[in-house]
Structure formats: C-alpha cells, structure tokens
Scaffold this active site. Structure first.
Site, PDB file in Angstrom:
ATOM      1  N   HIS A 137       0.837  -1.488   0.419  1.00 30.77           N
ATOM      2  CA  HIS A 137       0.095  -0.031   0.177  1.00 30.77           C
ATOM      3  C   HIS A 137       1.187   1.359   0.095  1.00 30.77           C
ATOM      4  O   HIS A 137       0.329   1.626  -0.907  1.00 30.77           O
ATOM      5  CB  HIS A 137      -1.120  -0.110   1.193  1.00 30.77           C
ATOM      6  CG  HIS A 137      -1.581  -1.113   1.684  1.00 30.77           C
ATOM      7  ND1 HIS A 137      -1.794  -1.789   2.103  1.00 30.77           N
ATOM      8  CD2 HIS A 137      -2.662  -1.328   0.863  1.00 30.77           C
ATOM      9  CE1 HIS A 137      -3.160  -2.838   2.718  1.00 30.77           C
ATOM     10  NE2 HIS A 137      -4.048  -2.400   0.709  1.00 30.77           N
ATOM     11  N   LYS A 179      -0.326  -5.863  -7.985  1.00 31.52           N
ATOM     12  CA  LYS A 179      -0.938  -7.679  -7.298  1.00 31.52           C
ATOM     13  C   LYS A 179      -2.776  -7.651  -7.630  1.00 31.52           C
ATOM     14  O   LYS A 179      -2.701  -9.113  -7.474  1.00 31.52           O
ATOM     15  CB  LYS A 179      -1.357  -7.290  -6.169  1.00 31.52           C
ATOM     16  CG  LYS A 179      -1.725  -8.091  -4.580  1.00 31.52           C
ATOM     17  CD  LYS A 179      -0.554  -9.200  -4.398  1.00 31.52           C
ATOM     18  CE  LYS A 179      -1.514 -10.186  -3.691  1.00 31.52           C
ATOM     19  NZ  LYS A 179      -2.488  -9.596  -3.332  1.00 31.52           N
ATOM     20  N   GLN A 234      -8.470  -6.614 -10.891  1.00 33.57           N
ATOM     21  CA  GLN A 234      -9.289  -5.335  -9.985  1.00 33.57           C
ATOM     22  C   GLN A 234      -8.974  -4.471 -11.064  1.00 33.57           C
ATOM     23  O   GLN A 234      -9.246  -3.284 -11.648  1.00 33.57           O
ATOM     24  CB  GLN A 234      -8.593  -5.276  -8.982  1.00 33.57           C
ATOM     25  CG  GLN A 234      -9.370  -4.012  -8.485  1.00 33.57           C
ATOM     26  CD  GLN A 234      -8.777  -4.273  -6.511  1.00 33.57           C
ATOM     27  OE1 GLN A 234      -9.419  -4.956  -5.993  1.00 33.57           O
ATOM     28  NE2 GLN A 234      -7.960  -3.625  -6.205  1.00 33.57           N
TER      29      GLN A 234
END
Ligand code: AMP
Length: 282
Positions: free
Chosen positions: A37, A149, A153
């Site tokens: 993140h 990752k 998405q």
C-alpha cells in the site's frame, strides 16, 4: 498530520479548499496497510500535489463465507503510517455513510470481471466497481493508484472508467514482495507459520512458467501445466486457478504472442486465500 474525513460532506468541503491548479491523487484501500500500500502512496505523492487515501472494508465485495468480520482493522497503526508517508487526507467512512438504508444501485462490468477471481468469487467485482465509482464521485481525484497485485481489479476498473467516461486516470503500481517472493497482502497475517513457510511456492510457480516462456515455450496450456506442477510440489497449497490469460481481455490464450500474457494464480493455504500474478511480454 493526515486529516481524517469521515463523511462525504467533509470530503467535498475539503476538496473545495484545494486550489484549481493543485492535482489530487487518490489511493483506495481496505486498510491493514503494508509496504505494498505504501508504495502506492509514494507513487501518488511523487505525481500529485495533494494525496488522499481511503480505508473502507467494503462489505459489498465480500461473499457470505468470506472474511469480512475478521478482516484486520489496525486503524491507529494505519493512521500513523499515512502520516509518515505525508498523505494529506484519509477518507475513513463508516459503512452507513457509503451504503445508507435503501441503496439499490450498483455498477456492473460484464466481460473482464467474469474470469478468474470473478468466477470463484461471485459478486466480488460488482462490489469493487460499485464502491470505486462511489469513491471517485466523492473524492473527484485527477488520478487513482491501484496495485498490479490485483491485476484483474486493475483491468476491471480501467474498463469501467473507459466505458462510463469517468474523468479519473488509473495508474498501476508494481507488486511489492517479501524477500522470499511472497506478495505482500493484508491477509498474510492469517497464515500459520507452516503455511507462511510454504507460501513462496506461489511466486516460484509463476517464475517456473516464466522461465519456460523465456526458454521459448509459447503454448498457453503447457505453460499453465508447468506452473501448476511447481505449485503441486508444495503439498500445503490448494490451488484454485493457475491460468495463462490475455493481458487485457483475460480470455485464455492458446499461443502466447509478442503481446505477451498474464500468468495468474489463486490458492488456499489453510483457510487463507492468496492471489499473485506475473506478466510476460516481448
Ligand atoms: P486492499 O487494501 O487489499 O484493497 O489493497 C489496496 C490497494 O493496494 C489495491 O490497489 C491493491 O492492489 C494494492 N496492493 C495490495 N497488495 C499490494 C502489493 N503487495 N504490492 C502492490 N500493491 C498492492
């Protein structure tokens, strides 16, 4: 100090205080922040004048038997990390703020989202597209950063943005890994020590297929077999899928051409589901 905003009205009021020439970068997350993140925050920090992150464990993208209630929520630690990364603002809404009683509209992407994780997690991407479009409408960023990752998405969101004319540029950040190759994930904390020790076999299986591709193998089915065989060497891992797919459509590939391929894997270690992927091209 990261400014904490808990309501849609607060985010919109804060957004209005920015000068028109200031660019706004956005990093949506579910929290339990790790260096994966934080690498996205750095990309946003380098590219934008102002950076906002969100932490929202989105109930709409979890299936009935998934880990919504036990998903890690170390919010104080997350806020400290965002401060260290000089993230200007954090949108931290309660569930009722994004899903008030009677909410009955959703966003559906109907091609890319049907493959891979979409097949094994029905409704997952419907939850993702719905919450991401809502967040984009609330935050109104110039660009948003997502991690490779979650390659599918990224593709689903890129497609949604294109199809629905959403004025947000999508930027992908590379996968951040542990020294032994395991992709960082908020779910890694669930792994029992023996499962954590076995987990690098996932990345090793991607690399085994990549080595075969680099040596000239171009048959999609054979490359997938090589990856599956390497994963099968680790008895603790139960594969869900190991696929060679087109990098844009996610359709199966018979022969890998110069445009390359996405190798994508999902597997269970105990009750924990992990995903990883690798792109090859050239
Ligand atoms: P999550 O909190 O799991 O929803 O993830 C938020 C964002 O961080 C998504 O765009 C993920 O793709 C990204 N992300 C998660 N893990 C990693 C990683 N190991 N490397 C890079 N980005 C990641």
């Amino acid at each position: 100090m990261t400014r904490i905003l808990r309501t849609i009205a607060e985010v919109r009021a804060w957004r209005k205080t920015l000068r028109p020439e200031q660019t706004l970068g956005f990093v949506p997350t579910m929290g339990a922040l790790h260096q994966g993140h934080m690498s996205l925050m750095q990309i946003a920090r380098q590219k934008a004048d102002i950076v906002i992150a969100s932490i929202f464990v989105n109930p709409l993208q979890f299936g009935p038997n998934e880990d919504l209630s036990k998903y890690p929520r170390p919010i104080e630690k997350d806020i400290a990390l965002l401060g260290e990364a000089r993230v200007d603002a954090l949108f931290l809404p309660p569930v009722a703020e994004l899903y008030p009683e009677g909410a009955s509209s959703v966003v559906l992407e109907e091609a890319v989202s049907t493959h891979l994780c979409g097949a094994s997690r029905p409704g997952h991407f419907r939850g993702v597209t719905t919450v991401v479009l809502k967040l984009f409408n609330i935050v109104a960023p110039d660009f948003a950063v997502f991690g490779q990752k979650d390659a599918q998405q990224c593709l689903v969101i890129e497609r949604m943005v294109r199809d629905l004319d959403v004025p947000v540029e999508i930027i992908r950040g590379p996968i951040v890994r542990e020294a032994d190759g395991l992709a960082l994930s908020s779910r890694n904390v669930y792994l029992a020590p023996e499962d954590r020790a076995a987990a690098p076999a996932i990345f090793a299986s991607l690399n085994a297929a990549k080595a075969a591709w680099a040596a000239g193998e171009r048959n999609g089915a054979r490359l997938a077999e090589i990856g599956r065989a390497r994963l099968a060497q680790e008895g603790r891992i139960t594969p869900q899928y190991w696929e060679v797919r087109d990098r844009t459509s996610l359709k199966p590939i018979e022969t890998v051409g110069p445009e390359g391929a996405l190798f994508a894997v999902a597997a269970h270690l105990g009750t924990t589901r992990l995903i990883d992927n690798l792109e090859v091209s050239g």
